[in-house]
Design a protein around this motif. Structure first.
Motif, PDB file in Angstrom:
ATOM      1  N   PHE A 130     -27.947   1.043   4.383  1.00 44.51           N
ATOM      2  CA  PHE A 130     -27.870   2.345   5.047  1.00 44.51           C
ATOM      3  C   PHE A 130     -27.650   2.183   6.548  1.00 44.51           C
ATOM      4  N   SER A 131     -28.292   1.188   7.153  1.00 44.39           N
ATOM      5  CA  SER A 131     -28.096   0.974   8.590  1.00 44.39           C
ATOM      6  C   SER A 131     -26.675   0.531   8.883  1.00 44.39           C
ATOM      7  N   GLU A 132     -26.063  -0.234   7.968  1.00 44.26           N
ATOM      8  CA  GLU A 132     -24.666  -0.613   8.157  1.00 44.26           C
ATOM      9  C   GLU A 132     -23.763   0.611   8.059  1.00 44.26           C
ATOM     10  N   VAL A 133     -24.091   1.528   7.166  1.00 47.45           N
ATOM     11  CA  VAL A 133     -23.334   2.785   7.069  1.00 47.45           C
ATOM     12  C   VAL A 133     -23.459   3.568   8.371  1.00 47.45           C
ATOM     13  N   ILE A 134     -24.656   3.641   8.906  1.00 50.58           N
ATOM     14  CA  ILE A 134     -24.872   4.327  10.188  1.00 50.58           C
ATOM     15  C   ILE A 134     -24.016   3.673  11.275  1.00 50.58           C
ATOM     16  N   ASN A 135     -23.995   2.344  11.290  1.00 42.89           N
ATOM     17  CA  ASN A 135     -23.210   1.606  12.283  1.00 42.89           C
ATOM     18  C   ASN A 135     -21.722   1.913  12.146  1.00 42.89           C
ATOM     19  N   GLN A 136     -21.203   1.935  10.924  1.00 42.38           N
ATOM     20  CA  GLN A 136     -19.779   2.207  10.711  1.00 42.38           C
ATOM     21  C   GLN A 136     -19.414   3.643  11.099  1.00 42.38           C
ATOM     22  N   ILE A 137     -20.270   4.591  10.758  1.00 49.95           N
ATOM     23  CA  ILE A 137     -20.015   5.989  11.133  1.00 49.95           C
ATOM     24  C   ILE A 137     -20.024   6.144  12.649  1.00 49.95           C
ATOM     25  N   THR A 138     -20.968   5.503  13.296  1.00 53.95           N
ATOM     26  CA  THR A 138     -21.043   5.558  14.756  1.00 53.95           C
ATOM     27  C   THR A 138     -19.785   4.972  15.388  1.00 53.95           C
ATOM     28  N   LYS A 139     -19.312   3.842  14.862  1.00 50.58           N
ATOM     29  CA  LYS A 139     -18.082   3.232  15.384  1.00 50.58           C
ATOM     30  C   LYS A 139     -16.898   4.179  15.240  1.00 50.58           C
ATOM     31  N   LYS A 140     -16.771   4.813  14.073  1.00 54.28           N
ATOM     32  CA  LYS A 140     -15.646   5.727  13.845  1.00 54.28           C
ATOM     33  C   LYS A 140     -15.715   6.940  14.766  1.00 54.28           C
ATOM     34  N   ILE A 141     -16.901   7.458  15.000  1.00 51.65           N
ATOM     35  CA  ILE A 141     -17.048   8.607  15.904  1.00 51.65           C
ATOM     36  C   ILE A 141     -16.663   8.207  17.325  1.00 51.65           C
ATOM     37  N   ILE A 142     -17.113   7.039  17.756  1.00 51.72           N
ATOM     38  CA  ILE A 142     -16.784   6.570  19.106  1.00 51.72           C
ATOM     39  C   ILE A 142     -15.274   6.340  19.234  1.00 51.72           C
ATOM     40  N   GLN A 143     -14.684   5.713  18.235  1.00 48.54           N
ATOM     41  CA  GLN A 143     -13.239   5.478  18.282  1.00 48.54           C
ATOM     42  C   GLN A 143     -12.459   6.790  18.294  1.00 48.54           C
ATOM     43  N   HIS A 144     -12.918   7.753  17.505  1.00 52.58           N
ATOM     44  CA  HIS A 144     -12.259   9.058  17.467  1.00 52.58           C
ATOM     45  C   HIS A 144     -12.356   9.751  18.823  1.00 52.58           C
ATOM     46  N   ARG A 145     -13.499   9.675  19.469  1.00 53.03           N
ATOM     47  CA  ARG A 145     -13.673  10.319  20.775  1.00 53.03           C
ATOM     48  C   ARG A 145     -12.853   9.627  21.846  1.00 53.03           C
ATOM     49  N   LEU A 146     -12.689   8.309  21.720  1.00 51.66           N
ATOM     50  CA  LEU A 146     -11.886   7.592  22.716  1.00 51.66           C
ATOM     51  C   LEU A 146     -10.398   7.923  22.589  1.00 51.66           C
TER      52      LEU A 146
END
Length: 148
Positions: A130-146
């Motif tokens: 679950f923490s890896e899922v959280i990490n991947q979602i966070t990465k995608k959100i950051i990449q999308h915002r950038l």
């Protein structure tokens, strides 16, 4: 006073396992702090809710997320922090008791304890995933915002 004793012993146990695991010397204190934090979350939640599985899951998610962040910050493998941090949560004593009850032909107690061991081990595994899922979602959100 019990919290202080729990904090100190979990810090020492996690740091000592880091030594056995050949973690770099500069990461031993960090490993100890992660394990101590996870154990204190487990200790408090289990005392409050009387649910070891939920407490293990919450502590594992904390350990895994913090391990990922420290690994990024210090440019080290995640496994150094996460494996050492999870050691206090591993239900080794319960597993021993389950096997002892099997050997003593007390099957009812053995099955009960073994089921609890499997649920606790499953909650550790689920927390790591679950923490890896959280990490991947966070990465995608950051990449999308950038990108926008």
């Amino acid at each position: 006073m019990a919290i202080l004793a729990q904090a100190l012993t979990s810090f020492i146990a996690t740091g000592a396992f880091g030594i056995l695991f050949n973690a770099p010397k500069e990461s031993l204190v960090k490993c100890g702090l992660i394990g101590m934090g996870g154990w204190l979350i487990y200790f408090q939640l289990e005392a409050y809710s009387n649910n070891a599985i939920l407490a293990t899951l919450a502590a594992t998610i904390f350990i895994a997320v913090l391990s990922q962040e420290l690994a990024k910050f210090y440019k080290t493998p995640v496994i150094i922090f996460s494996v050492a941090g999870i050691i206090p949560l591993v239900p080794g004593g319960l597993a021993y008791d389950a096997m002892r009850n099997f050997v003593e032909n007390d099957y009812y107690s053995a099955i009960t304890l073994a089921a609890k061991v499997f649920m606790l081990a499953g909650s550790i595994a689920f927390g790591l995933v679950f923490s890896e899922v959280i990490n991947q979602i966070t990465k995608k959100i950051i990449q999308h915002r950038l990108r926008t």
